[in-house]
Design an enzyme around this catalytic site. Structure first.
Site, PDB file in Angstrom:
ATOM      1  N   LYS A 124      12.984  -7.114   1.040  1.00  0.00           N
ATOM      2  CA  LYS A 124      13.746  -7.651   2.161  1.00  0.00           C
ATOM      3  C   LYS A 124      15.093  -6.939   2.306  1.00  0.00           C
ATOM      4  O   LYS A 124      15.570  -6.708   3.428  1.00  0.00           O
ATOM      5  CB  LYS A 124      13.961  -9.149   1.977  1.00  0.00           C
ATOM      6  N   PRO A 154       0.823  -1.211   0.000  1.00  0.00           N
ATOM      7  CA  PRO A 154       0.000   0.000   0.000  1.00  0.00           C
ATOM      8  C   PRO A 154       0.857   1.262   0.000  1.00  0.00           C
ATOM      9  O   PRO A 154       1.937   1.301   0.584  1.00  0.00           O
ATOM     10  CB  PRO A 154      -0.805  -0.117   1.308  1.00  0.00           C
ATOM     11  N   SER A 162      10.257 -18.930   3.359  1.00  0.00           N
ATOM     12  CA  SER A 162      11.544 -18.238   3.245  1.00  0.00           C
ATOM     13  C   SER A 162      12.293 -18.172   4.576  1.00  0.00           C
ATOM     14  O   SER A 162      13.271 -17.440   4.672  1.00  0.00           O
ATOM     15  CB  SER A 162      11.316 -16.813   2.713  1.00  0.00           C
ATOM     16  N   VAL A 191       2.316   2.847  -2.554  1.00  0.00           N
ATOM     17  CA  VAL A 191       3.414   3.016  -3.511  1.00  0.00           C
ATOM     18  C   VAL A 191       2.941   3.691  -4.800  1.00  0.00           C
ATOM     19  O   VAL A 191       3.751   3.915  -5.709  1.00  0.00           O
ATOM     20  CB  VAL A 191       4.072   1.659  -3.840  1.00  0.00           C
ATOM     21  N   GLY A 192       1.655   3.996  -4.926  1.00  0.00           N
ATOM     22  CA  GLY A 192       1.169   4.733  -6.093  1.00  0.00           C
ATOM     23  C   GLY A 192       0.506   3.888  -7.151  1.00  0.00           C
ATOM     24  O   GLY A 192       0.479   4.275  -8.318  1.00  0.00           O
ATOM     25  N   LYS A 193      -0.044   2.740  -6.780  1.00  0.00           N
ATOM     26  CA  LYS A 193      -0.682   1.875  -7.780  1.00  0.00           C
ATOM     27  C   LYS A 193      -1.919   2.535  -8.382  1.00  0.00           C
ATOM     28  O   LYS A 193      -2.129   2.504  -9.596  1.00  0.00           O
ATOM     29  CB  LYS A 193      -1.066   0.540  -7.125  1.00  0.00           C
ATOM     30  N   THR A 194      -2.745   3.098  -7.522  1.00  0.00           N
ATOM     31  CA  THR A 194      -3.983   3.713  -8.015  1.00  0.00           C
ATOM     32  C   THR A 194      -3.709   5.015  -8.746  1.00  0.00           C
ATOM     33  O   THR A 194      -4.278   5.272  -9.814  1.00  0.00           O
ATOM     34  CB  THR A 194      -4.937   3.964  -6.836  1.00  0.00           C
TER      35      THR A 194
END
Length: 1107
Positions: free
Chosen positions: A1026, A596, A983, A598-601
């Site tokens: 990571k 959330p 992992s 990071v500018g996807k929308t």
């Protein structure tokens, strides 16, 4: 052939009939071409003019009223004396030509009288077929020499029966047939000049031959093989110039009347040695006849004519007979670059008029004519004209003419028509003409069928229109006012006419509109149909927005709105580049996956702005109803189309950008599975005909660019995920967040807080402190909130410091605001004076009115105000730090290891702690306890790690029997957060071995990787996130699987700065990195306490206590 010297003997003066002939000629001399393909007709007297003209004119030369001959060449028969004179002079002329001109094959004809200046001349050797009556169509009055003054009989000039050499004109598309006019256009100026001189000299005869090539277009025959050898001997009845369509130059239109069939025996092309060898002086030696002017009678029809050269009767007085060589009629053509041909006349083979075959074929042709005439009115007119020209009244008597007529009026192939012309056998000619006519019959039947179908459709529409007009008139007479339904119908029609509806949609629209027109407005179905038509006409059928394929503009727009996101920007630029090369782009389905904030929308909106497309967004998070995607059925009350159709209506284009947000959080309920409904919507192979339940017509969504967003792909159904192109957006590192805050977040927050232009500085160290102690997530959403909080606090402090006197409330309101406030106070005072207790409803309305926004004046901040927010006073604005450090241990004890996790919030440091629950004795039993809210995958990883650690100790340190007796507890901190994922294998193994060897791990080493039972380190995901988490925690080394080396190399240098990456393939490599200085002898010693030794120590201690 008669020489010029013999003309006065043959053409006697007919002065007694001059006035009558001149009067008759004046009505028929003006000849106009018919603008149609094929044979052409000329202007006829009113009583013989047909009511309609067809593309192939069937006008034959008309004789006298009582003429019994078909295509007769004379108006009045010659006397016996004149006929004998003609024969004698022809024989003499032939002998002279053979002796004097052995090399030349062309023969001479009668010398023409001189042409007057207006282009009209009387024909001495022939006549114009278009300007008089009879087959020849014209009359001429020769000189009076050789005829007694008392002889008043008028003889019409005869068309030469022998004319061996003529100028040849090639004809394209279809040949000419004897007895039927045709207009041709001459574009070659040399040929046009030659024709003009021929007309002036009274020798208007040419040979017309059909081109073999249908596409040929020339006025000169260059090669004999270019044309068919059988043509017609034609007379030029009139000619006049015409301007070309492009306005450059001029062409000549000539009307030809074919007289007979001829065969080309020799071609003399322009520039040939034979044409050049002829002395041009012969032409000059020819005597020029002097015209005797006659008064001309001009009527209305002649004044309207546009004929440049026509043939009328005129009196000619020849000069005295000269002593020069005999005159050659075509010698003057040698100076023009035209094609001359030597020809011979063709005569029909004898046939039996009573032959049953000929009669049968004639009857069949007549029957076909009747059938075609019943279907085609143009044929009817042509047949009527042909019948009028046949004075015998019996077509059986002229089968050859009937065959020519059948071919002349048929639109057959040029080769087939040429075969009819070339056939000298009448029976064969009729068979071929019948074949051509039969094909014309088939065409007429097809044309008739098409005409009937069109007429039926037009008649139906006209009937409906007529009935509707009648209905309107009846309503108007009865005084019944319109209920608005007609206007509604017209409105929908106008809207539909502006759209390019597909045929299937148009049919549905017409049906629904017809239903609406017949429904009563009070009916419930009326509103349903009206709403449906409203939606149907609001879909942008065939309307698309112009796209911008400018790469530089796209780069500028994307960089203005977002920092970083190189992968996403590169993909959009690729999309634009493909569209620029192809000229168009198809719809694509992109899916942006990342944490959330990071500018996807927001990147979706920037893409739409860069491409010049309309933008529409809707979220499917928690959606459980399929109808939101595919719409409701129209049977339900309040039914609506799906969100995609609503997007098309709002955007008004077929190619918008539709953003489907939170596609990984879509739900499923008893109303269906929306994710399955998205399969059709997001499939490029299927969405070209997307079917919405409400519209129930296919809608083309192939031009729509779909962009989906998700935090994780684990919850997206696999079939749906396969249809999308996944682009991962990793979290931001500290440097990127710093740049975003300085370039984007801080200026926006300052403007929103009303501090634009005010000296309020948020320093760089303050932003770093926000990133480190308040906003550790991968995105920038929380960082944006904190920066906005900083500027809001600054605004509050500025207003408090300036005080209320800076802008009193009374001065803050504008005139409009003051009026609204006065009105509110007036109402309150009236209510107080009346003493009435206001009801709750009235109180609510009053409060609503009071809270209505009133126009205000913005407060101006003095220039002397300065606010600086730095690291030291940051807590005064956002409170104490939330995070102190990602590192739980500055110095890690044995059994504690730092791992790396990848969550929806980005990367995070994850510690694994292991402790020994009890002392190691010979009587203790081994056990493993795991806590930390671990899910199934991590529980399996812990079991594998425990087994592999025991194997390592048994193999490398057999005397250290730690796992034989140890009760171990493994814990992963932050138990409130669920943890899962493959992992943590090497991290857990390292924690257990550190506990078993009693050796601490370097706190600056972090690791990630899954482990197998044999010690193989497997590939993991989210290496970038990571690595960012490891850097934030202050690590210096990151251990990761060797299979992830490509991911490590793709990391930006600012992410890898200060961190050493160590790829490993087997756990033995991890062991060497983690325990580089391990004392193996000490590690191989047993840590188990023996039982007898412990009992002695306990008894001794007990005795000491007793003493």
């Amino acid at each position: 052939m008669l020489s010029r010297q013999r003309i006065p003997r043959i053409l006697a003066s007919r002065t007694s009939l001059a006035h009558s002939i001149r009067s008759f000629t004046s009505t028929t001399s003006s000849i106009r071409p018919v603008a149609a393909a094929g044979q052409h007709a000329v202007t006829r007297p009113r009583h013989e003019r047909p009511t309609n003209l067809s593309s192939f004119s069937t006008y034959t030369a008309l004789g006298k009223k009582n003429d019994k001959g078909f295509f007769d060449n004379s108006i009045e028969p010659l006397s016996e004396e004149e006929r004998k004179a003609n024969v004698e002079h022809a024989e003499a002329e032939a002998k002279e030509a053979e002796s004097k001109q052995a090399k030349s094959k062309s023969s001479t004809s009668d010398a023409p009288p001189p042409a007057p200046e207006d282009g009209k001349a009387g024909a001495a050797g022939g006549s114009s077929a278009g300007s008089g009556s009879g087959a020849d169509g014209g009359s001429g009055d020769g000189g009076k020499r050789g005829r007694k003054p008392g002889d008043k009989a008028l003889a019409k000039p005869v068309v030469p029966e022998i004319y061996p050499q003529v100028m040849a004109i090639p004809i394209a598309k279809r040949p000419l047939f004897p007895g039927f006019y045709k207009a041709i256009t001459i574009k070659d100026p040399n040929v046009a000049a030659a024709i003009t001189e021929m007309i002036k000299r009274g020798q208007p005869y040419v040979g017309a031959f059909l081109f073999k090539d249908e596409n040929a277009d020339d006025d000169v025959i260059r090669n004999r093989d270019d044309v068919y050898d059988v043509g017609v001997f034609a007379q030029i009845t009139s000619a006049f110039p015409m301007n070309n369509q492009n306005g450059e130059g001029a062409s000549l239109t000539a009307i030809l009347y074919p007289h007979r069939r001829i065969k080309l025996s020799e071609l003399i092309p322009p520039g040939s040695p034979e044409a050049a060898s002829i002395d041009g002086a012969k032409e000059g030696a020819a005597p020029e006849p002097v015209p005797e002017p006659i008064p001309k009678v001009t009527d209305e029809s002649e004044q309207k004519g546009d004929v440049v050269a026509s043939f009328e009767e005129s009196a000619v007085t020849p000069r005295p007979e000269p002593s020069q060589k005999p005159y050659e009629p075509t010698s003057f053509l040698k100076k023009y670059p035209v094609s001359l041909v030597n020809v011979e006349n063709l005569t029909e083979e004898p046939y039996d008029p009573k032959s049953q075959v000929i009669r049968a074929v004639t009857n069949e042709i007549v029957n076909v004519f009747k059938e075609v005439a019943s279907m085609n009115s143009l044929f009817r007119d042509q047949i009527s004209t042909f019948s009028m020209s046949q004075s015998t009244g019996n077509v059986m008597a002229e089968p050859a003419k009937l065959a020519d007529f059948a071919a002349a009026v048929s639109a057959g192939e040029p080769a087939e028509l040429q075969e009819v012309l070339s056939s000298l056998n009448v029976e064969e000619r009729m068979h071929k003409a019948l074949l051509v006519l039969k094909k014309e019959h088939v065409n007429a039947q097809l044309q008739s069928k098409i005409t009937k179908d069109v007429e039926q459709k037009i008649t139906k529409r006209q009937r409906e229109y007529w009935l509707m007009e009648q209905m309107k008139g009846i309503r108007r007479e009865l005084g019944i006012e319109s209920d608005g339904k007609d206007k509604l119908v017209e409105k929908f029609k106008e809207l539909a006419d502006k759209l390019a509806m597909p045929e299937a949609v148009r049919k549905v629209f017409d049906d629904e509109l017809n239903k609406l027109a017949h429904l009563e407005p009070a009916a419930s179905e009326f509103n349903v149909t009206r709403n449906y038509l409203d939606w149907l006409t609001n879909i942008p059928w065939g309307q698309s927005s112009a796209e911008n394929f400018d790469i530089l503009n796209a780069v500028k727009v994307l960089d203005e709105d977002h920092y970083g996101l190189k992968d996403v920007k590169d993909r959009i630029l690729e999309f634009i580049a493909v569209g620029k090369l192809r000229g168009t782009v198809e719809g694509k389905i992109l899916c942006f996956v990342g944490p959330p904030g990071v500018g996807k929308t927001s990147i979706g909106k920037s893409i739409a702005r860069a491409l010049g497309r309309q933008y529409y967004r809707f979220s499917v998070g928690g959606l459980t109803d399929v109808a939101e995607i595919k719409g409701h059925r129209r049977t339900y009350v309040g039914a609506l189309p799906g969100r995609v159709i609503q997007a098309l209506k709002k955007c008004k284009t077929e190619n918008p950008l539709i953003l489907i947000d939170e596609i990984d959080k879509i739900g499923r309920g008893y109303q269906g599975d929306p994710s399955s409904a998205l399969l059709e919507l997001l499939d490029p192979e299927q969405n070209g005909s997307f079917l919405d339940h409400y519209l129930d017509v296919p809608v083309d969504l192939s031009k729509v660019l779909f962009v989906c967003t998700a935090n994780l792909t684990d919850t997206i159904p696999r079939p749906l995920l396969d249809r999308m192109e996944v682009i991962r957006l990793s979290g931001y590192v500290a440097d990127e967040k710093m740049a975003i805050a300085e370039k984007y977040l801080a200026p926006q927050a300052q403007e929103m807080a009303g501090l634009k232009g005010v000296d309020v500085q948020l320093t760089k160290d303050a932003i770093e402190e926000l990133n480190k102690s308040y906003c550790r997530e991968s995105g920038v959403r929380n960082l944006k909130k904190k920066i906005e909080q900083v500027y809001r606090k600054s605004a509050l402090k500025i207003v408090q410091d300036l005080g209320e006197q800076a802008l009193p409330e009374s001065e803050a309101l504008t005139e409009e605001g003051k009026a609204a406030q006065e009105e509110t106070e007036k109402k309150k005072s009236e209510e107080a004076a009346s003493g009435e207790t206001s009801s709750p409803k009235a109180a609510t309305e009053a409060s609503e009115k009071e809270t209505t926004e009133k126009p205000r004046v913005a407060m101006k901040i003095p220039e002397g105000v300065h606010v600086v927010i730095n690291k030291d006073n940051l807590k005064d604005y956002v409170g104490p730090p939330i995070f102190t450090s990602d590192r739980l241990y500055d110095v890690t004890p044995p059994g504690v290891t730092m791992g790396l996790a990848w969550t929806s919030m980005g990367g995070a440091a994850m510690y694994v702690e292991s402790i020994l629950q009890s002392a190691l004795t010979s009587k203790s039993a081994p056990s493993l306890e795991i806590t930390g809210n671990l899910k199934t995958v991590m529980k399996e990883s812990s079991a594998i790690a425990y087994s592999y650690a025991k194997a390592v100790m048994a193999k490398d340190f057999p005397k250290n029997r730690f796992f034989d007796k140890a009760k171990i507890h493994v814990h992963v901190p932050e138990g409130a957060v669920q943890k899962d994922g493959p992992s943590a294998g090497i991290t857990m193994t390292t924690s257990l071995l550190s506990l078993a060897l009693d050796t601490p791990i370097d706190p600056q080493i972090a690791m990630t990787g899954e482990l197998t039972l044999t010690g193989k380190v497997l590939r993991i995901g989210g290496l970038r996130e990571k690595t960012v988490a490891a850097r934030r925690a202050g690590c210096k080394m990151v251990v990761f699987p060797e299979d992830n080396m490509s991911d490590w190399l793709e990391l930006p240098e600012n992410v890898k700065e200060g961190i050493e990456g160590r790829p490993v393939r087997w756990y033995s490599e991890v062991f060497d990195l983690i325990f580089p200085k391990l004392d193996r002898e000490k590690a191989n010693k047993s840590r188990i306490i023996e039982d007898d030794k412990s009992e002695k120590e306990e008894s001794k201690k007990k005795n000491d206590d007793d003493e």
